[in-house]
Scaffold this motif. Structure first.
Motif, short mmCIF file in Angstrom:
data_model
loop_
_atom_site.label_atom_id
_atom_site.label_comp_id
_atom_site.label_asym_id
_atom_site.label_seq_id
_atom_site.Cartn_x
_atom_site.Cartn_y
_atom_site.Cartn_z
N GLY A 141 0.82 -1.20 0.00
CA GLY A 141 0.00 0.00 0.00
C GLY A 141 0.86 1.25 0.00
N ARG A 142 0.20 2.40 0.03
CA ARG A 142 0.93 3.67 -0.08
C ARG A 142 1.76 3.98 1.16
N ALA A 143 1.31 3.50 2.33
CA ALA A 143 1.94 3.93 3.57
C ALA A 143 3.31 3.28 3.79
N GLY A 224 6.04 -3.09 -3.47
CA GLY A 224 4.94 -3.27 -4.39
C GLY A 224 5.16 -2.65 -5.76
N GLY A 225 6.38 -2.23 -6.06
CA GLY A 225 6.67 -1.70 -7.38
C GLY A 225 6.16 -0.29 -7.62
N LEU A 230 15.71 5.46 -4.18
CA LEU A 230 16.84 5.64 -5.10
C LEU A 230 17.54 4.31 -5.35
N ALA A 231 17.75 3.53 -4.26
CA ALA A 231 18.43 2.25 -4.42
C ALA A 231 17.63 1.32 -5.34
N VAL A 232 16.31 1.29 -5.14
CA VAL A 232 15.47 0.43 -5.98
C VAL A 232 15.50 0.91 -7.42
N SER A 233 15.48 2.24 -7.63
CA SER A 233 15.54 2.77 -9.00
C SER A 233 16.84 2.34 -9.67
N ALA A 234 17.96 2.47 -8.93
CA ALA A 234 19.25 2.10 -9.51
C ALA A 234 19.24 0.62 -9.88
N GLY B 234 8.44 -11.20 -2.86
CA GLY B 234 7.94 -10.00 -3.52
C GLY B 234 6.61 -10.24 -4.19
N GLY B 235 6.00 -9.16 -4.64
CA GLY B 235 4.75 -9.29 -5.36
C GLY B 235 3.51 -9.22 -4.48
N GLY B 236 3.70 -9.12 -3.16
CA GLY B 236 2.55 -8.88 -2.29
C GLY B 236 1.71 -10.11 -2.01
#
Lengths: 281, 278
Positions: A141-143, A224-225, A230-234, B234-236
């Motif tokens: 989720g967003r939080a 959740g993508g 930044l680390a995940v983007s890299a 991953g993937g929830g």
């Protein structure tokens, strides 16, 4: 007699130094293996400031790392103060989160908080929800609750053990003396206990902050993508099939490293200045 | 903090540190665990007729999963990393514990630097270097990469261990004619062994935990148990029995370390009591 330092320094200089300079060169556009030869260019660093997605990633890095670090420190310090001077079974067992890898922590968070996980089943048994979908999306989720819980669970014992180690080395009678001379519990905590443990808290803060700002596994697997740091983007850019974008990944990683070093330096400087008990050590 | 409050707080935390693992154990032993059952409706041992082993564990021992080779890779890598790390870090720790020299602050900072640099940044840098050197995707590149993050831990713990060694003892032995080999064999080794073993176990553990470095430098071709779990998560979605089994497998070294450390540290205290206090 400082000869013994030789192997360690040589190894660090070789492996670490090669990694730093190789990646610096590539982030500046030197990547002939992928058909990129634009050295030297600041294009990839400029993208960090012009690409709104990366600016957002920088913001998310802060908003996921800072609360987790602060909460972990707060709970960890409280736990460290509650640990007995002699180790018992409970204080042994609570080191467990420290001794499992982050991927196991992610597996645990998933098994408890995912849609069909233990928490959802408990709530269903209590009649609060009927279908797994009714559970708020805690993980993706967003939080970002999943990331927060995982980091705090894993790091709390670390702070606690550092604090407890300082406590066993410190003069335990000081607190009693303060009490005898009429200090309240709050005053003892504020003027005796906290100054004693502050160096340990600061060390824990520096290490957990550095880790959380650069963390990859936890935000990648539980984000959740949709909330890339930044680390995940890299990571995403580097593992993309389009290898010509790899210098961009290295530019992100270099900026992140610089940010981490600056953040830790600022934290330590602020700690030296403002926190009682740290100056002069 | 009052004693009762402290005990309560410790209990809560001890529970939250251990209870989550119960879900993994249940998941790895379930045969059928449908929503919204709190516990599996069919456990593995109730389905022995159709299932030789629990689903997750059955998959892990099957050759197709490559789980056992990955476990062997994890253990082999970690052993090699520990030995190299000890060989490099112990002499450095000895100097840091006993000598005063110029530039000491800079050396200490450099030896701690791998803790500050994000693992991802280090991994990307090393991946680039490994491609240049032609060791990308080979266990050798991963081995060299793993040594870096274990060094700060090794140097720190070994310095503390070395600081606990009373050098007057070594001087006394030398005065009485002991050579440097005798001093090492009869004095330093028995006195320092528990602490060094603890540091080595910790380095072993750090190596088995590294995922990002292993994936990026090994280009996905060096598969350890941690990497296998990473690839499945991953993937929830809820946790599958295979991931639960892998996660439990990865918890074993930490639990062993906890048990061993308890024993080792107690022994070190005993030994310290036996050495004359200055």
């Amino acid at each position: 007699m400082a000869l013994g330092l030789g192997p360690a320094l040589a190894l660090l200089a070789l492996v670490f130094g090669a990694a730093l300079f190789g990646s610096l060169a590539q982030s500046l556009g030197h990547a002939p293996a992928y058909g990129v030869e634009a050295f030297p260019t600041l294009r990839y660093y400029r993208a960090l400031f012009t690409d709104p997605a990366l600016a957002l990633a920088a913001w998310r890095t802060l908003t996921s790392a800072l609360p987790a670090t602060a909460l972990g420190l707060l709970l960890g310090t409280a736990l460290g103060l509650a640990l007995p001077p002699r180790r018992d079974l409970a204080s042994s067992v609570l080191q467990l989160p420290l001794l499992v890898p982050y991927v196991v922590a992610v597996a645990l968070t998933t098994s408890w908080l995912a849609g069909g996980g233990v928490l959802a089943r408990l709530l269903a048994a209590a009649g609060v929800i009927e279908a797994p979908q009714e559970l708020p999306r805690l993980l993706d989720g967003r939080a970002g609750i999943g990331v927060l819980i995982t980091l705090v669970w894993k790091q709390m014992p670390f702070t606690a053990l550092l604090v407890a180690a300082v406590r066993t080395g410190a003069d335990a009678q000081l607190e009693e003396v303060a009490r005898v001379f009429g200090a309240s519990r709050a005053q003892v905590l504020r003027y005796v206990t906290l100054p004693q443990v502050m160096p340990a808290v600061l060390a824990a803060a520096a290490i957990t902050l550095a880790y959380n700002l650069g963390a990859l596994e936890v935000p990648l697997l539980l984000g959740g993508g949709t909330r890339d740091t930044l680390a995940v983007s890299a990571w995403r850019v580097y593992t993309d099939p389009d290898a010509t974008q790899r210098p961009q990944a290295l530019a992100i990683a270099w900026t992140l490293t610089l940010g981490v070093v600056l953040a830790v330096a600022a934290l330590l400087a602020a700690g030296r200045r403002w926190l009682p008990g740290v100056a002069g050590r | 903090m009052s004693d009762r409050c402290a005990r309560w707080w410790r209990g809560v935390w001890a529970l939250s540190a251990t209870l989550p693992f119960a879900a993994l154990i249940v998941a790895s032993l379930a045969f059928r665990w449908n929503w919204p059952d709190l516990l599996p409706s069919v456990w593995w041992w109730q389905a022995r007729a159709t299932a030789r082993m629990p689903i997750g564990w059955d998959y892990l021992v099957a050759p197709a999963s490559r789980a056992l080779p990955a476990l062997a890779t994890s253990a082999g890598l970690a052993t090699a990393v520990t030995l190299i790390g000890l060989a490099v870090a112990w002499p450095a720790a000895r100097v840091l514990a006993h000598e005063r020299f110029r530039g000491r602050g800079a050396v200490e900072l450099l030896l701690l630097a791998p803790l500050l640099v994000p693992e991802l940044a280090l991994a990307l840098g090393l991946a680039v270097t490994a491609v240049h050197l032609g060791v990308a995707g080979s266990p050798w590149g991963v081995l060299a990469a793993h040594v870096v993050p274990t060094l700060p831990y090794l140097v720190r713990t070994l310095s503390a261990v070395e600081q606990g060694f009373d050098r007057d003892l070594a001087d006394a032995a030398r005065v009485h004619g002991a050579g440097s080999w005798a001093v090492f064999w009869h004095l330093r080794l028995p006195l320092l062994a528990p602490g060094v073993a603890a540091a080595a176990l910790f380095a072993f553990l750090v190596s088995t935990h590294l995922v990002v470095l292993t994936v990026l430098v090994g280009q996905g071709r060096v598969e350890t148990t941690a990497v296998q779990l990473f690839a499945r998560l991953g993937g929830g979605a809820a946790l599958d029995p295979i991931s639960a089994a892998l996660a439990l497998l990865l918890t074993v070294p930490g639990v062993l370390l906890l048990a061993l450390l308890d024993g080792l540290l107690r022994r070190r205290v005993d030994l310290r009591g036996a050495t004359p206090r200055v």
